[in-house]
Every structure is written in C-alpha cells, then in structure tokens.
Design an enzyme around this catalytic site. Structure first.
Site, PDB file in Angstrom:
ATOM      1  N   CYS B 466       0.797  -1.220   0.000  1.00  0.00           N
ATOM      2  CA  CYS B 466       0.000   0.000   0.000  1.00  0.00           C
ATOM      3  C   CYS B 466       0.831   1.272   0.000  1.00  0.00           C
ATOM      4  O   CYS B 466       0.698   2.123  -0.853  1.00  0.00           O
ATOM      5  CB  CYS B 466      -0.888  -0.092   1.227  1.00  0.00           C
ATOM      6  N   GLU B 468       4.253   1.109   1.732  1.00  0.00           N
ATOM      7  CA  GLU B 468       5.554   0.799   2.305  1.00  0.00           C
ATOM      8  C   GLU B 468       6.617   0.687   1.221  1.00  0.00           C
ATOM      9  O   GLU B 468       6.318   0.652   0.036  1.00  0.00           O
ATOM     10  CB  GLU B 468       5.474  -0.515   3.088  1.00  0.00           C
TER      11      GLU B 468
END
Ligand code: SF4
Ligand code: SF4
Lengths: 275, 828
Positions: B466, B468
């Site tokens: 998402c 990271e």
C-alpha cells in the site's frame, strides 16, 4: 480591513497563490459576486442554513442587547439590520457558526506571515500573493507598504483592480507588482455608469498612464461578460481593438455566474441583477 | 469565474457507455480490451486446489523440517494443479479457475474455514461464490486437518488475558475486536517484493546451481549444517524444480493446443508460448516477452507459496525489464504498442486473482477486493541518478489508456524528477481513477539510511504494498503488524476504561471519571496513558507473533530469491537473518478523530467552558440526540487539516508519544517497529465499535483515514491539509514509516494544460515538505452519488481508497459514504 484570505487559488495570477481580499470598493457592479467586500467597515454576515432553529437554540437572541434578532416562522434566526449595531456579540455565542464577521483588521506583518506559510507552494510556478477586493487601491498607503514588504520577502505579487483609483496610488503599487489583473468592463461610458455606478474615464486614463509608465509590467486585462451589459460582439470587439497596441498585455473574457446570489442574502441585501 | 462542469477522462468514458455512444477515447484497442470484458464485474469464485494440495502434501510430511514441507507442498501443487491457457491470452499461468478466483491458505486460519465458507457468498464486504462440491471438500477434508494446527489458534493461546481482551471477542471463532487488532493470522507475510532481476538474469537453474554448490560445501559432521542448512538447501532446490515443472506443463499444453489450432495466427502464438515456457523461468530471459513471462510465473508461484499481505508486489518493473526492452527495440524485434499489449494482457491476468480473506476482519480491512501488487516506476538508480526511461512512460500510458485497477501503480518522486515525468504523472492522475500513488524519495531514502541501509540499496528501493517501501535483498522482516484503534482509547478515557459497545467489561485502564478532570492537561495525560496501554499490548502481541510465525510458516521460494537468505541458508520467516534490516510497523488508526476530539474538549470544555466534560459524556452516550447545540459547538472547534496550530500541536504530541514508546521498546523485539498511518479500509470496521466521539462524530460511523483530515473537516483547501500533515510530524525521530494521505480534487481544478502545471507544482510542494505518500481522486462528487443510486451504470467506476483503487459499486455503503464525505477541493 480584510474580509477573506483564500489559500490554493489557481486562477488569479501565475502558479498557486494566496489571495488577500480587501474590504471596500468604489464601484457597485450589479453582478458583483463578493458583496461582502463592498463596504469598507466590518459587517456581520449570517447563513440561515447553518442556524439550528429556536427549538434547540436561541443563544444569539440572548446576547443581543439591541433586540435585533427575531425568529422566522420556520424558527430560523433573522437579524433586523436596522436595529443591529454590528457589535458582533452574537458571533461568539452561536454554536453553529452561522454568523461571521466580514472584515478583520490586520497589520501588514500579520498578513505576510499568513501568506508566507504557503510559500512552499509558490516556488514551482511563480505563485505568490495576490491582493484583491473589494478594491485594494482604496487602502492607499497600507497597500503600498504591504506590497513593498512582500517584495522584500521576494514574494511574487499580483493585484486585481477595477482601475478606479487615484493614479498616484496605482503608480506606487505598480512599482512592487509582477502582474496586474486589470478589469476593463466597457468602453461605453453611459452603460458603464448604469451598471457600475461610476464613469469609465478615470479607469481608462489610469490604464493609459500605466502602459506609459510601466511598459514591461504584465497587464492581464479581464472583462466580465454580463448579459444585457457588454455581451454584444461589438462591445467586446471594441475592447480588444483598444488593447491591440498596448504593451505587455494579455486578455481574457470571464463568463458571468450567479455565485454571489446567496451572499447578498447572508448580508441582508437584495441581489441587484434581479432588478 | 467560469464554471461549466468539467469531467475527468474516466467520467467521460462512463457517460459514453451510459448513453450508448461509441467510445472515442480509446482509439487504439489491443486484445486485452476483449480479454478484460470476460472477467470484469463477475463475483469471484473460490478455487480449492491450492488449499487441497497443500493439505494433502502436509499430511505426508509431518515431522519434517518446515521449509522442506513447504517446498514439497509446492512441488505437489505443481504436479497436480490444473493448467490451462485463456483464449487469445499472451501471458499464461493461472493459479485458479478461469475468470476471477480466490484461493485458500488453510494454514493461517483454517480453523474458521468451515463456518466462514457458508457466509462468504452473502458477506457485505468482498463476497465470494463457491461450488457446493468444493464447499464439501473444504469442510470434510481441508478444515478438519488444520483444526488445532493453525497459526490463529496458537496465537490465541499465547496471548495473556489482558492482551487477548483487546484483540479478540470471546466468541467461538475469536473474531476481531477491532481495538488492538492483529493481522498476522490472515496473512503469513506483510507486503513484500522479490528480487525478480535474479530470475531474469540467472533463471531458477542458476539459483539451483548455486545451492548445489553450497550443498557440497556443508560440513558433514556439523549438526547445524545437517539439521538446519541442509533442509534449507533441499527446499530451495525442490522449489526451483517445482516452478520449472509448472512452467513445463504449460509449455506442453501450449504445444498440444497449437497442434489442434486451425487459426494460423493463434497457432503461431501458441507455438511461441510453448517455446517461451520451455525457456523461462528455468533459464535466463532472452528478450522482453520472455522476461515478462518469467516474472509472471515467479509472482504467481509466490502467491501459491503464501498469502503475502496486500498481494506480492512487482518491484521496479521499468528498471529490471528495461535492458530487455532496449535490446528488442534496438534490434526492431518489438514496438512500443507490442510492449503495451503485453503489459495490458498481464494486467488482465493479474485482475483474475482476488486476494481472499476468510475472516470477516480480513474482508472488512480490504474492501472491494483490495490489492496492492505495486508496480514501481521512476525514482533514482542505485547510483543516485534519475531512473526514468521509455518503459516508465509506457507504463504510465498503459495506466491512462487501459481502464482497469490493476496493477497498483506507484510513482517515485525526487527533487530531480524531470518536468516531463512530473507532467505525465499529473496527466495520469487526471484520468481520474486514482493512479499512480506517489512515494517520496526525499522522505523514504533518508529514513532507510538512518536504519542502516547503504546508499545503493536505499536508492534502489521498491514500493511494496500500500505505502511501504522495501529493499529486496536487504529487508528481512515479514511479520504482520497490529492495527490500533486509538479512537477506542479516547472513548476509554471518557468512560474510565470502558466502551459503550462492551458495557460493563473493563477493557482499558481506569484513568478516572470524566467529572474528576479539572484541566485539559489532566485529561490529555489520561488519554496518553490509555494510548500507551494499547501500545504495550500491541508490542506484546508482536513479540508473540514473531516467535510463533517461525514455527508456522516457511518461504522456500521467497528465500531462494533473497541474497541474504541464500548466503546464510536461513528461511525468510526466521526472526534473525544476518545482514538484514528489519522494518516493521504498527498502525495508528483514527488519528484525526482523536486530534479533533481532544481539541474540541480543550476548547469547549476547558477554555470556553460552554459545557462540562460530564455534559459532553452524556451527549455522547445519547449519540448527541437531544444535544445538537453542544454537538455543533464541538464540530466547530479547531480541526486537524486546516494548518491550525491549535489542533496540529495536539497531533504532534500524539505522534511524538507513540514514537517515544517504540524508540524505547522496539529494540527489545530486535526490530524497527515504526509508527505508520495507513488504514487500508480498516477505519470503517474500527468505527463500527466506537460510539460517538467528542469531535461530534456519530456512533459507529467511520473513523478518519490514514493521516487525512476527518471527513469534511478540512476547510482551507489541500495546501492546508499538507501543511497540517507536515506540522504534526516529529522529524527529529526516525521511528516513523508511511503516512497515507488522500486528497480529492474536482476535475475543474486540474483542467487543461495549466491544470496539469498546477498539479505538478502541488506535487513538488508535497515532495519538498517531505511527506511520504499522497494519492488523488479526481472526480465530481455527484458522479459518486449517481453511482450509489444507479450502481448498474457505474460498475466500472474506479475510486482511490487507501493505497489502492477499487470499483466503487463493489464497496459497502459505509465506505461509499465515507468516500463521498472526503472533502472535495474546488478550484478557487
Ligand atoms: S451584531 Fe450585535 S446588535 Fe447585531 S445582531 Fe449581533 S448581537 Fe445583535
Ligand atoms: S445562536 Fe446560531 S444556531 Fe442558535 S439560534 Fe442563533 S443563529 Fe441559530
């Protein structure tokens, strides 16, 4: 006297800008979409939609020493403008923020502090400060000092003006401007008087002088196209012809909208275009 | 001054369809558009093969080293799984039945599988269909084997009662309580990126050779070599054989189909497919098409191996594929249109795999069949130069032109990103379906360096999942993390350790009755104690998760693709791998909800004294019914997201306190457990357990998402949102990870060339503020409302949710309303 500061403005000068709207204007354009800018004193505006109604709230009425607030048959608060002294006490009491003070005094430093907070957004596209109104030029020396200080902070500066002002003031502000957004509404003086309340002679003279004294200053001329006033082809063509050989000029027509309608109501006034 | 309605490209496309007009926006359609029609909009079906073959294999390997069992299960799968080739497809290799499918990972939470299967078709969030015969196999063969063996059950047993009380409901299935929520039992790894380059360059035969060499070097008398290292090597060799076998079965099938095919064009294509599959992934790729197919087999087999949170990421596709592209272009073997068609075919294939969450918490956290198989573009090369190349632009163009929410596209931005790159990124955002999300090199790289990375690894990071970032070959931490509902901590501060939803049960700390607080500082201190208590239990949870995962999961394929694992002969899921950097995190959910609530209490109760805390509490108990006057006062108090020092200062304190906690205790866990603000869609289910809050939010409605302002609370435009975000960060501490930021713009705001330019300037300001992440929805509010009313006309309307885009009509009503409520920023 400022009535609003708008962040993330995209359409009033290059880049991303922060606009300071000054209060007070010499003209009374019937289509004006910022009526809260017209008077030069602080006013109270009131948004009926926000009012919770007198079944649960009457806080404003309780604090009003002039008995200026009554309730409509739907239970919404109404200011009787003739009784109201603009004391502003009701503003703090209203839980729903239905009242708003239009017009706050700032020092030039305070204003520039606010403007500089957005400075990271100005860099890429020459964004910066735009002064608007109302008519910023009626603030004379304050405006000149503000723009001068803005230049010291290396901010890009723009000014929106109706051009109706003392040329000496206009000239002094122009020294500190990167762009001027100048309204030319009509070359027909008769119509100009009817729709704006003032002759266009001062405006056009100012524009001529500006072109002579500041040939390199970017002058972005705008005409709000108003049905029944200047929307005929000839009217607009005349303006374009007039601008043809003026230096450093760009031109834009703005289409008319009725965003201002609701605002007249919040100020307890009538929308002049409905006459 | 003008104000005609402006539509985004996506909105135009949908209107064309509604009006039955010919769509002129996509003039050049390739085959992928037809492939897409067959899979779009169908409800996914569960395919049981993976779960079944793993179960059967595991039954025969009990007592053997875990990594070897895993590799053997993969081999068993490769031997038995059905293989097929979709008509007209170029990219082949599916791990489930034709159409949209989800697969089973019973080793995670197979204990609840039997019951869950019955509810899946009707579940509101992310439903699935299942064949009745398959359901029978699940409940009679798969689920019974895993009963008593799953990670979920072991974790429940390991937690102390206090930690468990914040984690699970005490019901039969130990469903999530949505307070200190663990996510480790619905995925066996957090987001991850493989080093795909090694597969393209050496092939699995190359990795196998390396392992054979290591096998010969083992000390035959060493107990460690013989019991730990040898099984690792055996497992990697087995998995190399397994994936090659799987590819060969496809090669054989393609050959058979080619022999039967009458259409000469397709016949040639099938023959080519057969040739490709005999070559890759066993041997190095020789051209672009082989490189893509090789990467595809690898990522698909990785999905068979384990459930990686948010789906396995794709890494820096514009980098590792570039040499193949360049070579093919120079030799005129391929055109840019061919390349785009191959990509588009791959995106369709990607969209067929749906990340299936068995638990209702998993489904609710990842609504709309969430997926983040991040494809990273742009950024910098490992020597610090701008990395953008022609493939970058093809990937962006494909995203603008191909109307599908796969893959999740992430664009890295840095201070020397070119104007063309920034403008094309902005143009892609303007298309309106929410891509790409942006990740900021200027924030990420210094943080990676501060955690011990070398420059060359840090410059070469990939976006993973998402929001990271991962350094393949350097990152070694895979344990999923806690999602912490801090709005619940706030509720407990008001109700002295209780929550309305859970009645008399004391869940949090007793920090005092509401009437006893005499000033704001006391109240704030009480909240911070509750916050710290949540953190304490989140860290206890994590401690147990790290310990238990090593006993439950192994990743022979992931390890084969990781240099440190190959060098040390250690499985990726083991807690300590020499030379690795362990980057974990925990989530702060409800950030703006908590800030705004604290600011409202400070202002209305303790400063203006318009109400007592007890009155606020009463109003909250009644969900503000009969207390509208007070609610309005609270709603109109200062709010986060407006560049308002009053609220932002509170936000900065919350952030700092959480950072100080992890600074002190993550060392004990032996990892970096950083503070992160990324909700997925969890702010919706989390909101469902939190009653009314002092910011005027009504009971059971969504919490604020990520580091965004509360829904509708940001009144001064997106510049103020960014500045508040900046002002609430504590740049002096490095214990921080991503902050997710959603900004919704109206199409009018970014109209035309000047709109593109101003969006670029906005992105540059975001970059220079060193914010981690940002994503945009460019859409008109009324389009969303229309889609809610007439879903059948808007089936393909994509919206940005949280690091990913999903079909709006596949979301629950709650989440739809939440998206509608996010403040829309108009051009001024
Ligand atoms: S401004 Fe003062 S006088 Fe006017 S309505 Fe409010 S309280 Fe009354
Ligand atoms: S105080 Fe505000 S909400 Fe209450 S009656 Fe007056 S205007 Fe309405």
């Amino acid at each position: 006297m400022v009535f609003n500061i708008q962040h993330y403005s995209l359409h009033d000068g290059p880049g991303i800008r922060t606009i300071i709207f000054f209060k007070g204007c010499p003209l009374r354009c019937r289509w004006c979409c910022n009526p809260e800018s017209q008077n030069h004193y602080p006013e109270i505006s009131y948004d009926e939609k926000r009012c919770l109604g007198n079944e649960i709230c009457s806080e404003c009425q309780k604090v009003c020493e002039n008995n200026a607030i009554m309730f409509s048959s739907e239970g919404k608060a109404i200011i009787q403008r003739d009784k109201c002294s603009n004391c502003m006490k009701c503003i703090a009491e209203c839980p729903a923020k239905a009242y708003k003070k239009e017009g706050i005094e700032y020092t030039a430093d305070e204003l520039l502090d606010i403007v500089e907070q957005d400075s990271i957004f100005y860099r890429g596209g020459n964004g910066g400060l735009t002064v608007s109104g109302g008519e910023p030029l009626i603030h004379g020396q304050f405006l000149i000092d503000l723009l001068k200080a803005a230049k010291k902070l290396r901010l890009s500066t723009a000014m929106e003006t109706c051009g109706y002002a003392d040329y000496s003031i206009l000239k002094q502000t122009a020294e500190y401007l990167d762009t001027i957004l100048f309204d030319i509404k009509s070359l027909d003086n008769f119509k100009h008087i009817i729709y704006t309340g003032k002759s266009n002679q001062v405006i056009l003279n100012n524009f001529e002088s500006l072109c002579n004294d500041f040939p390199h200053l970017h002058k972005h001329v705008r005409t709000p196209v108003i049905p029944g006033f200047n929307n005929s082809i000839e009217d607009l063509q005349k303006i374009e012809d007039y601008l043809k050989d003026k230096p450093a000029v760009t031109y834009e027509k703005l289409s008319y909208h009725r965003f201002g309608v609701g605002k007249y109501k919040t100020l307890g006034r009538k929308y002049p275009m409905d006459d | 001054m003008s104000k005609e309605k402006v539509l985004s490209a996506q909105e135009k496309r949908i209107l064309f369809e509604i009006n039955g007009e010919k769509n002129t926006l996509y003039n050049k359609k390739n085959r992928a558009f037809d492939l897409l029609k067959h899979v779009q909009g169908e409800k996914p079906v569960i395919d049981i093969e993976r779960g079944l073959y793993f179960t059967r294999s595991f039954k025969t390997t009990e007592g053997q080293p875990l990594i070897l069992r895993w590799a053997k299960a993969l081999k068993y799968y490769a031997e038995h799984a059905k293989v097929y080739i979709d008509d007209n497809q170029l990219i082949i290799g599916r791990i489930g039945r034709p159409g949209r499918y989800g697969i089973l990972y019973p080793e995670l939470d197979g204990d609840i599988l039997g019951d869950a299967i019955k509810q899946l078709p009707e579940r509101e969030t992310s439903p699935f269909n299942i064949d009745p015969n398959d359901a029978k196999i699940i409940s009679e063969e798969i689920a019974p084997y895993w009963k008593g063996k799953t990670f979920h059950e072991d974790l429940i047993k390991a937690l102390t009662p206090k930690t468990a009380a914040l984690t699970y409901n005490q019901d039969k299935d130990f469903t999530s309580r949505f307070i200190v929520n663990e996510t480790a039992s619905f995925r066996s790894s957090i987001q991850w990126v493989h080093d795909y380059k090694i597969v393209l360059q050496k092939g699995f035969s190359g990795i196998r050779r390396e392992m054979e060499k290591k096998l010969n070097e083992l000390d035959e008398f060493s107990p460690v070599d013989q019991t730990e290292k040898k099984p690792f090597i055996d497992a990697v060799i087995t998995v190399c054989d397994a994936i090659v076998l799987w590819a060969h079965r496809h090669a054989k099938l393609a050959g058979q189909l080619a022999a039967k095919e009458y259409n000469t064009v397709r016949k040639a294509e099938l023959e080519k497919i057969a040739k490709i599959c005999w070559q890759v992934p066993e041997y190095p790729a020789r051209n672009f098409r082989e490189a893509v197919q090789s990467q595809w087999f690898t990522q698909m087999f990785s999905r068979v191996e384990q459930k990686t949170g948010t789906v396995i990421s794709n890494g820096r596709m514009d980098q590792y594929l570039y040499p193949f592209y360049k070579n093919d272009i120079e030799k005129s073997l391929i055109t840019d249109d061919d390349v785009q068609e191959i990509f588009d075919c791959m995106w369709v294939a990607m969209s067929q795999y749906i990340d299936l969450y068995i638990s209702s918490a998993g489904g609710a956290f990842n609504e709309g069949y969430a997926h983040w198989e991040a494809v990273t573009v742009g950024g910098q090369t490992s020597d610090g130069n701008d990395a953008v190349n022609d493939l970058t632009y093809i990937l962006l163009k494909s995203k603008r032109e191909f109307p599908l929410n796969y893959p999740d596209l992430a664009a890295r931005i840095h201070t020397r990103s070119s104007q063309r790159y920034l403008a094309e990124v902005a143009e892609t955002i303007k298309e309106g379906s929410g891509f790409p999300k942006l990740i900021n090199d200027e924030e990420v790289i210094p943080l990676l360096l501060s955690k011990g990375a070398d420059f060359e690894d840090a410059y070469d990071y990939s976006v993973s999942g998402c929001a990271e970032c991962r350094m393949p070959n350097r990152d070694t931490y895979t344990s999923p993390n806690a999602y912490i509902n801090f709005a619940a901590a706030l509720e407990m501060t008001i109700y002295n350790g209780h929550m309305l939803k859970y009645g008399d049960e004391l869940i949090g700390l007793k920090t005092g009755d509401a009437e006893t607080f005499t000033d704001f500082d006391e109240f704030f201190a009480a909240y911070l104690r509750q916050q710290k208590n949540f953190l304490k239990h989140a860290f206890i949870q994590q401690h147990e998760i790290i310990r238990l995962r090593a006993k439950h999961f192994a990743s022979p394929l992931g390890s084969a693709l990781h240099k440190l694992c190959r060098d040390t002969l250690t499985d990726l899921h083991q807690p300590h791998i020499k030379g690795g950097i362990d980057l974990g995190y925990f989530e702060f959910i409800g950030y703006a909800t908590v800030i705004d609530s604290l600011a409202a209490i400070k202002k209305i109760v303790f400063e203006e004294k318009k109400a007592t805390l007890n009155q606020v509490k009463k109003a909250m108990q009644h969900n503000f019914t009969g207390y509208e006057l007070l609610r309005q006062r609270l709603v109109n108090a200062p709010k986060y997201g407006n560049n308002d020092h009053y609220a932002d200062e509170i936000g900065r304190t919350l952030d700092r306190e959480a950072l100080l906690f992890t600074r002190q205790y993550s060392k004990e866990l032996g990892i970096n457990l950083d503070l992160r603000y990324v909700p997925f869609t969890s702010h919706v289910p989390f909101g469902k357990v939190v009653s009314a809050t002092p910011n005027g939010r009504l009971a059971w409605t969504p919490l604020s998402d990520g580091s965004s302002a509360s829904q509708g609370a940001d009144l001064y435009g997106p510049t103020a949102v960014l500045l508040s975000n900046f002002a609430t960060k504590n740049y002096q501490y490095h214990e921080r990870a991503a902050r997710l930021l959603n900004v919704k713009l109206s199409p009018a705001c970014v109209q035309g060339e000047s709109g593109t330019q101003k969006l670029v300037q906005f992105i540059e300001a975001w970059r220079d503020l060193k914010l981690w992440h940002i994503q945009f929805n460019v859409i008109n509010q009324d389009t969303l409302i229309a889609a809610q009313r007439n879903p059948e006309n808007y089936r393909n309307l994509l919206v940005r949710i949280a690091g990913y885009s999903a079909y709006f009509t596949e979301l629950s009503v709650d989440l739809q309303n939440d998206i509608i409520a996010r403040t829309q920023n108009e051009a001024i």
